[in-house]
Design an enzyme around this catalytic site. Structure first.
Site, PDB file in Angstrom:
ATOM      1  N   PRO A  25      33.187  49.805  33.601  1.00  8.94           N
ATOM      2  CA  PRO A  25      33.165  48.480  34.235  1.00  8.94           C
ATOM      3  C   PRO A  25      33.777  48.545  35.629  1.00  8.94           C
ATOM      4  O   PRO A  25      34.844  49.122  35.813  1.00  8.94           O
ATOM      5  CB  PRO A  25      34.013  47.619  33.299  1.00  8.94           C
ATOM      6  N   MET A  26      33.071  47.958  36.596  1.00 12.93           N
ATOM      7  CA  MET A  26      33.551  47.989  37.984  1.00 12.93           C
ATOM      8  C   MET A  26      33.288  46.646  38.662  1.00 12.93           C
ATOM      9  O   MET A  26      32.142  46.194  38.693  1.00 12.93           O
ATOM     10  CB  MET A  26      32.824  49.077  38.779  1.00 12.93           C
ATOM     11  N   THR A  27      34.343  46.043  39.185  1.00 17.69           N
ATOM     12  CA  THR A  27      34.163  44.838  39.991  1.00 17.69           C
ATOM     13  C   THR A  27      33.379  45.195  41.248  1.00 17.69           C
ATOM     14  O   THR A  27      33.742  46.114  41.975  1.00 17.69           O
ATOM     15  CB  THR A  27      35.539  44.252  40.379  1.00 17.69           C
ATOM     16  N   GLN A 102      32.077  43.098  29.679  1.00 18.37           N
ATOM     17  CA  GLN A 102      33.538  43.106  29.637  1.00 18.37           C
ATOM     18  C   GLN A 102      34.059  41.681  29.840  1.00 18.37           C
ATOM     19  O   GLN A 102      33.777  41.038  30.850  1.00 18.37           O
ATOM     20  CB  GLN A 102      34.114  44.028  30.708  1.00 18.37           C
ATOM     21  N   HIS A 177      38.887  43.102  27.894  1.00 17.87           N
ATOM     22  CA  HIS A 177      39.627  43.774  28.979  1.00 17.87           C
ATOM     23  C   HIS A 177      41.125  43.535  28.770  1.00 17.87           C
ATOM     24  O   HIS A 177      41.678  42.529  29.183  1.00 17.87           O
ATOM     25  CB  HIS A 177      39.164  43.215  30.315  1.00 17.87           C
ATOM     26  N   TYR A 182      46.115  42.921  33.708  1.00 19.30           N
ATOM     27  CA  TYR A 182      45.578  41.579  33.521  1.00 19.30           C
ATOM     28  C   TYR A 182      46.224  40.910  32.302  1.00 19.30           C
ATOM     29  O   TYR A 182      47.211  41.395  31.769  1.00 19.30           O
ATOM     30  CB  TYR A 182      44.055  41.632  33.466  1.00 19.30           C
ATOM     31  N   GLY A 323      33.169  55.749  36.908  1.00 22.17           N
ATOM     32  CA  GLY A 323      33.131  54.582  37.761  1.00 22.17           C
ATOM     33  C   GLY A 323      32.449  54.856  39.083  1.00 22.17           C
ATOM     34  O   GLY A 323      31.254  54.614  39.252  1.00 22.17           O
TER      35      GLY A 323
END
Length: 371
Positions: A25-27, A102, A177, A182, A323
């Protein structure tokens, strides 16, 4: 070539994948619209291009407006967002790919600018002393609002609703997540959670919120389609500071998941920075936690093809997530299979709106035809 560990099919329980290469998962901050929904002709193409991965895990997607902490990130809490994600899952499934979403709540790693001036939520009113990337650029984080029992109950419901939306959108599963400083991570660590009620104090209490969310989420999606991500040795980043109870807390969580749940996987990160001088940190995460978890274990953190093959071969992980390599190599599996050269990524376009640096990276065959 077919003997490469990363390229072997994976079959364990109800989890069948065509290879062991996972897209992490990558923003990417491409949901540049008021609805915070995936963009047609952008998100669907991006994920479809990478559908040869054994498993795709999407970028973190907020479970509510309260969960937002970055600009242009998509959510999974409205009908419009659900419909946007449906286009993504259909595009990936057209290529026989497998995709989890996610589910994300950043907690205190946010800013009042995202919440109409209200304070972001957290287990305790402790400023992470970090930066939040707002629509006006980077701003200092603030002292958050310590969550009330009502806030906690509402957030648990938000995760359940988001998981239900994920099912409706056609996802093959969800990843909670619980990592990278977070909200869940903030509850786990005693340096960010100083509560004196049933959500603070003991290790079991600090893990309670996560397990209450998990127990609600599994009411709407089978445990075998739920993953969870953890970063046990995160220190000095995302507002996190380790202490003597940090690793024991993650040991408690992962052993409980092993004994009492049947998740799709746990997804662990190797340390993001040097923790060798911290006496109570663990430097080799996969090696340390593998004996505690008999289910599927994904490891992440700076792996390439050689180190990825090795960590699977030595039994420390079942799958490896990549990633940055997936930013610039949509055909990463094919490049691994044929030992083709890997393309470099452009960090300047990691988080910028539009197609550049997102869906315009070529596959190896296209690169060759251009030369």
């Amino acid at each position: 070539m077919s003997e490469k560990a990363l390229l072997k099919p994976y079959n364990k329980g109800n989890f069948t994948l065509r290879n062991r290469v996972v897209m992490a998962p990558m923003t990417r901050s491409r949901a540049a619209n008021e609805a915070k929904k995936p963009e047609e002709g952008l998100h669907d193409i991006y994920y479809q291009q990478r559908a040869s991965a054994g498993l795709i895990i999407t970028e973190g997607s907020q479970v509510s407006e309260e969960a937002v902490g970055y600009i242009n990130t998509p959510g999974i809490h409205t009908e419009e967002q659900l419909e946007g994600w449906k286009q993504v899952t259909e595009a990936v499934h057209e290529k026989n790919g497998t995709i989890f979403i996610q589910l994300w709540h950043v907690g205190r790693m946010s800013h009042p600018d995202f919440h109409d001036g209200d304070l972001p939520l957290a287990p305790s009113a402790i400023n992470p002393e970090a930066k939040s990337y707002t629509p006006e650029g980077f701003k200092d984080t603030v002292i958050p609002k310590a969550m009330t029992k009502e806030d906690i109950a509402r957030t648990i419901e938000d995760f359940k609703n988001a998981a239900q939306n994920a099912v409706k959108a056609g996802f093959d599963g969800v990843e909670i997540h619980s990592s990278n400083g977070y909200l869940f991570h903030q509850f786990f660590n005693a340096t960010s959670n100083t509560r004196t009620d049933e959500y603070g104090g003991s290790i079991e209490n600090r893990a309670r919120f996560f397990f209450e969310v998990l127990d609600e989420v599994k009411k709407v999606i089978p445990e075998s389609k739920i993953g969870a991500r953890f970063n046990p040795s995160l220190n000095g980043m995302f507002g996190m500071t380790m202490d003597e109870e940090t690793i024991p807390t993650f040991e408690f969580i992962i052993k409980k998941l092993d004994h009492e749940y049947d998740l799709a996987y746990i997804h662990l990160s190797e340390p993001f920075n040097d923790v060798s001088k911290i006496p109570f940190a663990v430097e080799n995460i996969a090696e340390h936690f593998r004996p505690m978890y008999k289910g599927t274990l994904i490891i992440n953190g700076g792996f390439d093809q050689d180190s990825g093959n090795k960590v699977i071969e030595n039994g420390h992980a079942d799958l490896v997530s990549f990633g940055k390599l997936y930013v610039s190599n949509p055909d990463l599996v094919e490049r691994f299979k044929n030992d083709w050269e890997l393309a470099d990524w452009d960090e300047d376009t990691f988080y910028t709106p539009g197609t550049e640096g997102y869906i315009d990276y070529d596959t190896h065959k296209k690169e060759e035809s251009v030369q």
